[in-house]
Design an enzyme around this catalytic site. Structure first.
Site, PDB file in Angstrom:
ATOM      1  N   GLU A  60       0.819  -1.217   0.000  1.00  0.00           N
ATOM      2  CA  GLU A  60       0.000   0.000   0.000  1.00  0.00           C
ATOM      3  C   GLU A  60       0.849   1.262   0.000  1.00  0.00           C
ATOM      4  OE1 GLU A  60      -0.698  -2.678   1.756  1.00  0.00           O
ATOM      5  OE2 GLU A  60      -2.739  -3.213   1.163  1.00  0.00           O
ATOM      6  N   HIS A 129     -12.134  -4.767   9.135  1.00  0.00           N
ATOM      7  CA  HIS A 129     -12.607  -4.391   7.799  1.00  0.00           C
ATOM      8  C   HIS A 129     -13.783  -3.419   7.852  1.00  0.00           C
ATOM      9  CE1 HIS A 129     -10.225  -7.904   6.742  1.00  0.00           C
ATOM     10  NE2 HIS A 129     -10.292  -7.538   5.482  1.00  0.00           N
TER      11      HIS A 129
END
Ligand SMILES: Cc1ncc(C[n+]2csc(CCOP(=O)(O)OP(=O)(O)O)c2C)c(N)n1
Ligand SMILES: [Mg+2]
Lengths: 324, 326
Positions: A60, A129
């Site tokens: 990322e 999440h």
């Protein structure tokens, strides 16, 4: 007028952006072969090829940073980070480079980068999440933070964002991807500077953004049955904040409830509340109220997840408390 | 050291190393005088790396460097006036005075910082190279960083991505054997930095960073490979910082003997000797070089002293292009 899902709207915006400008390319984890984690780029690999639809490794920080570099190098990258939870691995690049370079270089370098990511809870995917951290990003000067809640915004904000000279962060609420909405063809370009009044009313302002918009609208429908006329504001843009539209609404209704899916402490809702206090204190008939998430990691079982999040009935209750 | 060295070229390499040395010696004095504030990371001892490598990049290439970047910007061609003004924090500085010592920027020389988050420049360099590749340009991006950066995830992510996508990045690791006070052997399980490129199927080389000609030869070879489409490359320059990490540190982490051993290999002194032995430098030459540098520095200091401050009302300028935040 056609119906389309939020997912289709994002996809259509992405495709349009890629078609319009050869400098635009899409990069992120599983945007190509897989078709996008939320299927927002399904079919793109065939249409645009692997040069412009770039599957990245799980890095990322580096692919967001590479987006920054590519933007500096004259491209118009759209970087997809799977979800806001994983964007934390790229936070250094976002804050220390993307948001900072223009000012720190004395205006020599700007970063025309778009970063999209899913945010929010409601799908029983548990604590790692389900974060809503867009409010954190809204803390950072130098970037624009968008929270499209409608299909029109999901598509149109993206198209406007890719033409911006500075970094734009788009938070797509994961719960909304399957939502259907109405789409008008031949719409004018969508602005990314103003809040929108989604439902006019006179008794109380429900101020919200992203996935919570639909909960606020549901609450407003309930309140109407009790004779309470709620105005629903969709902030759309968290930074730079359109405080003018908020204050106009509050000056009319004299009451405000801020609904934010993030945790209450230090939330963006707190910022809104503070700005209302600074700008419209003497117009208020009651303290500003907030409906936020409970201060827990979002749990997996549905009944607990529901209990942790803002819900229409919690909003209704908050309004009744204000009007008492 | 090679024998085909011409006098002009040799003297120019020496001149560049001495420019960095004298500029920084002066900066250190100005720091003591309270003219320069904040962090000031001196490059003294490591000059051969910038002097030997930077001139090999073309004007079209891009450079990404760290907070220890005075030498890189000087050799790249940003005027000393603007660099000194930046150290002062004046509006005439190369970043309008907003960055200071750690944040030199110069768009006209494609100098992208001056980035002070360790390893934070590597992904940016990868992206600059990606933009070049996608736009069919044959430019190279040179990315400088220290041995400390090798411990960061971004080093590994960036080498992997650059190699995977065969991007024209030259990674230039300035291994001065310390990350602040942490010796290489105390932060790397595998202290052979060049060897790490193997894990990413990338070519690499270890270079004597105290020898400006060795730096030039190895960098030139690597740059050719990168420029000719062979993908990225990693160079590890073994060098040494003679001064403290920043302006003050007690240097508890290394011995005087160790520092003195390395000082015997001072890149400016050894190269000066080399040029003299090769009859490429005489006393007059050296004096002329030093005199030019002295006057360049004096002019730069006068420029910085006289330069105005950025007005406070411009504080918010350039946070964003459209200034909607204001
Ligand atoms: C991510 C990050 N962690 C820590 C620091 C603080 N810091 C600044 S320089 C430095 C040492 C870096 O060493 P190295 O990369 O070898 O470069 P050198 O200073 O030796 O040139 C540290 C730990 C930082 N700037 N960034
Ligand atoms: Mg070091």
């Amino acid at each position: 007028m056609t119906k389309m899902t939020y997912r289709e709207a994002v996809r259509s915006g992405l495709r349009e952006a890629l078609r319009r400008d050869p400098r635009v390319f899409l990069m992120g984890e599983d945007v190509g072969r897989y078709g996008g984690t939320y299927a927002c780029s399904k079919g793109f690999l065939d249409e645009f090829g692997p040069e412009r639809i770039r599957d990245t490794p799980l890095s990322e920080s580096t692919f967001v940073g590479a987006g920054i570099g590519a933007a500096l190098g004259g491209m118009r990258p759209i970087v997809e980070v799977m979800t806001v939870n994983f964007s934390l691995l790229a936070l250094d690049q976002i804050l220390n480079n993307a948001a900072t370079l223009r000012h720190m270089s004395g205006g020599q370098f700007n970063v025309p980068l778009v970063v999209r990511m899913a945010t929010g809870a409601g799908r029983q995917v548990a604590a790692q999440h389900s974060h809503s951290l867009e409010g954190w990003y809204a803390h950072i000067p130098g970037i624009t933070v968008l929270t499209p809640a409608t299909v029109t915004d999901a598509r149109g904000m993206l198209l406007t964002a890719v033409q911006e000279p500075d970094p734009v962060f788009i938070f797509e609420h994961a719960y909304l991807y399957s939502m259907e909405g109405e789409w008008e063809d031949n719409q004018p370009a969508v602005d990314i500077s103003r809040a929108a009044v989604r439902r006019p009313g006179k008794d109380v302002s429900l101020i919200t953004f992203g996935g919570s918009l639909w909960k606020a609208l549901a609450a407003a429908t309930d309140l109407a049955q009790a004779g309470i006329d709620a105005e629903v504001l969709d902030l759309r843009v968290l930074r730079p904040l359109d405080i003018g539209t908020i204050l106009t609404s509050v000056r009319k209704t004299h009451r405000a409830v801020v609904i934010d899916e993030a945790w209450r402490t230090g939330s963006f809702a707190a910022e809104i509340s503070a700005q209302i206090m600074e700008g419209a204190f003497f117009d208020l008939d009651a303290p500003v109220a907030r409906v936020c998430s409970e201060e827990v990691p979002i749990p997996y079982p549905k009944h607990l997840e529901d209990a942790a999040l803002p819900q229409p009935d919690k909003i209704v209750k908050a309004v009744h408390r204000l009007l008492k | 050291m090679t024998t085909s060295l011409t006098g002009n070229h040799g003297r120019d390499l020496l001149r560049q190393m001495l420019r960095i040395r004298r500029f920084e010696e002066r900066a250190a004095e100005l720091y003591q005088l309270g003219k320069i504030h904040g962090f000031l990371h001196l490059y003294i001892g490591e000059e051969a790396v910038a002097a030997g490598s930077i001139p090999l990049f073309t004007n079209e290439d891009a450079i990404v460097a760290t907070y220890r970047e005075h030498g890189h910007a000087l050799v790249r061609g940003t005027s000393m006036d603007h660099l000194m003004a930046e150290l002062y924090g004046k509006a005439a500085g190369c970043a309008r005075g907003r960055g200071g010592s750690m944040h030199f920027f110069d768009a006209s020389h494609r100098f992208y910082g001056g980035l002070a988050i360790v390893a934070g420049g590597l992904p940016v360099a990868v992206g600059l190279a990606l933009a070049d590749k996608m736009q069919g340009r044959t430019r190279v991006t040179g990315c400088y960083f220290g041995d400390g950066a090798v411990a960061e995830g971004e080093f590994h992510e960036s080498l992997n991505l650059a190699a995977l996508w065969k991007l024209p990045v030259l990674f230039l690791c300035e291994n001065n054997f310390y990350a602040m006070g942490t010796a290489l052997a105390r932060h790397q399980s595998q202290p052979d930095i060049a060897a790490k490129a193997n894990a990413y199927a990338m070519g690499s080389d270890t270079v004597d960073g105290m020898d400006v000609l060795a730096v030039e030869t190895a960098t030139s070879r690597a740059l050719d490979l990168v420029r000719n489409g062979h993908g990225p490359y990693l160079l590890e320059y073994r060098t040494y910082r003679f001064r403290a990490h920043s302006m003050y540190d007690a240097e508890l982490y290394r011995t005087k003997e160790e520092v003195n051993d390395w000082k015997r290999r001072d890149p400016t002194a050894t190269f000066e000797q080399h040029l003299r032995h090769a009859q490429l430098l005489c006393d007059d030459d050296l004096q002329a070089i030093e005199a030019l540098i002295t006057s360049e520095i004096e002019v730069a200091v006068a420029f910085a002293e006289a330069a105005p401050w950025e007005p406070v009302q411009d504080l918010n300028k350039d946070v964003s292009t459209r200034q909607r935040d204001a």
